[in-house]
Write a protein that holds these residues in place. Sequence first.
Motif, PDB file in Angstrom:
ATOM      1  N   VAL A 253      -3.652  -5.656  -0.661  1.00 37.64           N
ATOM      2  CA  VAL A 253      -2.743  -5.160   0.368  1.00 37.64           C
ATOM      3  C   VAL A 253      -2.646  -6.216   1.473  1.00 37.64           C
TER       4      VAL A 253
ATOM      5  N   PHE B  75       0.854  -1.173   0.000  1.00 39.38           N
ATOM      6  CA  PHE B  75       0.000   0.000   0.000  1.00 39.38           C
ATOM      7  C   PHE B  75       0.888   1.220   0.000  1.00 39.38           C
TER       8      PHE B  75
ATOM      9  N   GLU C 282       6.162  -0.792   6.661  1.00 40.60           N
ATOM     10  CA  GLU C 282       5.925  -1.399   5.370  1.00 40.60           C
ATOM     11  C   GLU C 282       6.870  -2.567   5.184  1.00 40.60           C
TER      12      GLU C 282
ATOM     13  N   THR D 213      -5.351 -10.280   3.737  1.00 35.95           N
ATOM     14  CA  THR D 213      -5.133  -9.546   2.495  1.00 35.95           C
ATOM     15  C   THR D 213      -6.442  -8.890   2.074  1.00 35.95           C
TER      16      THR D 213
END
Length: 870
Positions: free
Chosen positions: A792, A759, A777, A788
């Motif tokens: 993402v 993302f 991240e 999920t």
Amino acid sequence: MTDSTLSTRYDPKQVEEKWYRNWEFAGLFRPEYRRSDRRYCITIPPPNVTGSLHMGHALCYSIQDVLGRWKRMQGFEVLVLPGTDHAGIATQKVVEAQLKAEGKTRFDLGRELFVDRVWKWKDESGGTILKQFKRLGFAYDWSRERFTMDPAYHDAVLKVFIDWYERGLIYRGKRIVNWDPGLKTSVSDIEVYDEVRRGKLYHFKYPLADGSGHVVIATTRPETMLADVAVAVNPKDARYKNLTGKMLRLPLTDREIPLILDEYPDPEFGSGAVKITPAHDPNDYEVGMRMGIDINTVPVCIDENAKVIAEGTPFHGLDRYEARKRIVAEMEAQGLVEKIEDYDIPLKISDRSGQVIEPLLSEQWFCRMKALAAPAIEAVRSGNVKFTPERYTDVYLSWMENIRDWCLSRQLWWGHRVPVYYTDDGTAVAAMNEREAEVKAGKPVTADPDVLDTWFSSALWPFATLGWPEETDTLRDYYPTNVLVTARDIIYLWVARMIMDGLDQMKEVPFRDVYVYATVLTDDGKRMSKSLGTGVDPLAYIDNFGADAMRFSLLVQTGHNQEIRFGDKRIEEARNFCNKIWNASRFVLMNLEGYEHGELTDLKLEDKWILSRLYGCSKAVNDALKNYNMMDACKALNEFFWSDFCDWYIEIVKSRLADNASRVTPQRVLYTCMDSFCRLMHPFMPHITEEIWHKLPGVDDGAFLDYVDWPEAPEEWHDSPAEAEMAIRQEIVRSARNLRQEFGLSPGLVLPTLHVVGFDGDTEMIRTQARFEKIEESTPHAVHVSSTVEGVDIHLPVEGLVDPAKELARLEKEMTKLQEELKPIRARLDNPSFVERAKPEIVERDQQAVGSLEAQIDKMNTRISQFRAM
RNA sequence: GGGCGGUUAGCUCAGUGGUAGAGCACUUCGUUCACACCGAAGGGGUCACUGGUUCAAGUCCAGUACCGCCCACCA
């Protein structure tokens, strides 16, 4: 503003009284408050002057209030004109009941005193329903209130009657009418209802005059035999071939009657022979006409009091049911009863008195409808008048195309008197009053005693209330009116007649739209009715829950459906919504300290998002109202406010509001949302919105929501890309919360790290809403659980919290779900004709879906093998 | 007998051909100072039945069943 001291519960009582007083005092409800060339008018269906508020009223008049307020906010000059109907029978009954309590009848008083007494009652106790309307907050122009017997209105009624009389549309005739023996008046077909009651079917033998046998006839009303003129059989009925033309001896009388042929008898029913009593049965009347009998000499055996007339017999003067018993006994004594069967008798019951209707031959005034109906049919066919929902167009047309003459006269004392006068030689003239009649006739006259059917005057409502026949400014400005909001049971009784009268007298339809709203039923689907004990009192609900909740609970269920159900649950939901609005506004007001108006600048994603949602909401409300769909409007408002504004926007901006440096923009957005929402909501919930709006900083005490502009959103708010960007973040937050809940991590607890992979947008809102200290991240090295969404991946470290076996089960369940989802899509894509013929965007969407599902399945496989290895 | 509606989650109802929705109820969690008349997450549906049209039907067509309402008739 120290709203922290205010109750967390919205208290409607004092708010509603205060604002209604203020509105009336300011004169908001009068079109003079703000003039405009764009005008909007509704003449509300006048409730009976004897009426009291029920749920159907609450809904009907709330809808009209919504429409009126909405149009005002759009800059129209709005007239919503209220009034009451004199309701001939209903009102006369009220006063007759009073007299009865005093041991008197109307005949003891005489006509003049009786009518005086009704007026007195009307002036003192009539029209309480309009006062009850005010409890619901209706913004109607009370200064223009009308009554269907106001002097000017009376003139209008007479003028139409005389016009039609002189054009030959109105005639006097002897017909079978529905006679109500209780009220001693005729009533129209649509004022009676059918009811089946347990009774007897009597089979009588009518001897042949030549003594060669008898014919059996069946009847449910033996007492009418005294006025029989024939016995009819169907020409196809072979059983009577040899008897046709023979005379029968009518028992209990000294008369002989013929056996005749007519199509009317059904050979399948009973003996196939029917006794014919033209004076007391509509079908028999038709047969009598075909026989060519003289209607003026036809035998009559029941009078207006439902007593038998048969001079010289023992039955004379008996009540119809008493006479029935005696006649049956006498027939039995003479051996003329073949059998008596139990039978379900279909009866007509007077809607107004509950009495069994006695069909009687009598002199009445009738109106020829065919010519009046033709243009009214055309107006609807051509779309000049539109029904919503559309299906009612057919209902209207089918009735209009089969319209019958209308019996106008009623043998009552309360109402518009038929303006016809007779001279001693029986000449009739129609005139506005006795003097004019004498001038026309050239000699003394006496007035017709009957009054007109109440609906005759109601039919003039849309123009007589505006001043017709005078050419007043009001009439010119507001006719034709815009919409009629009504219940489906009076489409014939009233709507059709208004269209006919409007076109005939004004040469223009009385309204462009007819909105037919749903019938309000009880929670379990029963009809609401006082007599069934299923009626509920809106005023009690208003006391307990507030007028706004009362209105909303009905409106939110009202679309193009034909019934809605009302119960405690429904109004509690609406009350809860009011409370939510109240509390959210408390929050907003508390956070507007130091607020200053200004440009909406430095908008963050959530700001752009909520403004776009606000635009969507206002558009949805507007579109819904244009389509007379209150439900869609209410739902859009509810969803915007509760889900978008409260559950997401307010929660997201709490942190920004806590900091002086960042609070300006969210303050302005909160203000904008609250201000616009008050406007959009105002037509539906006028009181609470006015109260809250006036607490917003900078709102002028002398301003009112009815006269502020409907919110117009600037172009850049329309369908902003922020909507999609927010949607994915909301999905991620939801998913993270789900994981937290699955692993027993308290929703209040702020956790250290959420890992979000794939993302690339701003994650601040995700962090605060999912309650984490930071977002990373990366995929964590430690034990974690994952999910999920929209491509993402999110990972939640759960070292020490996770039971591998359980997690494995969870993942496998997820896996099954994904595979189930994939199956049908893959099957479609494997079908060559789908790929060939479906719209490309559909195929593409499926292809993408397969890709993303396959990717998810891959990930899931990896996760499953990881946990297997543990 | 004629007409108009309806049948979708336990309940009340949205859904005008393209991955089945809302509110309430239910389950679990939660009183972090707008709101427990609250918040979060979740479970739950052969879209009455049978055929047809279509690449695709809750959705369009035909029929069936049941429910509601209106009109007409009922000796």
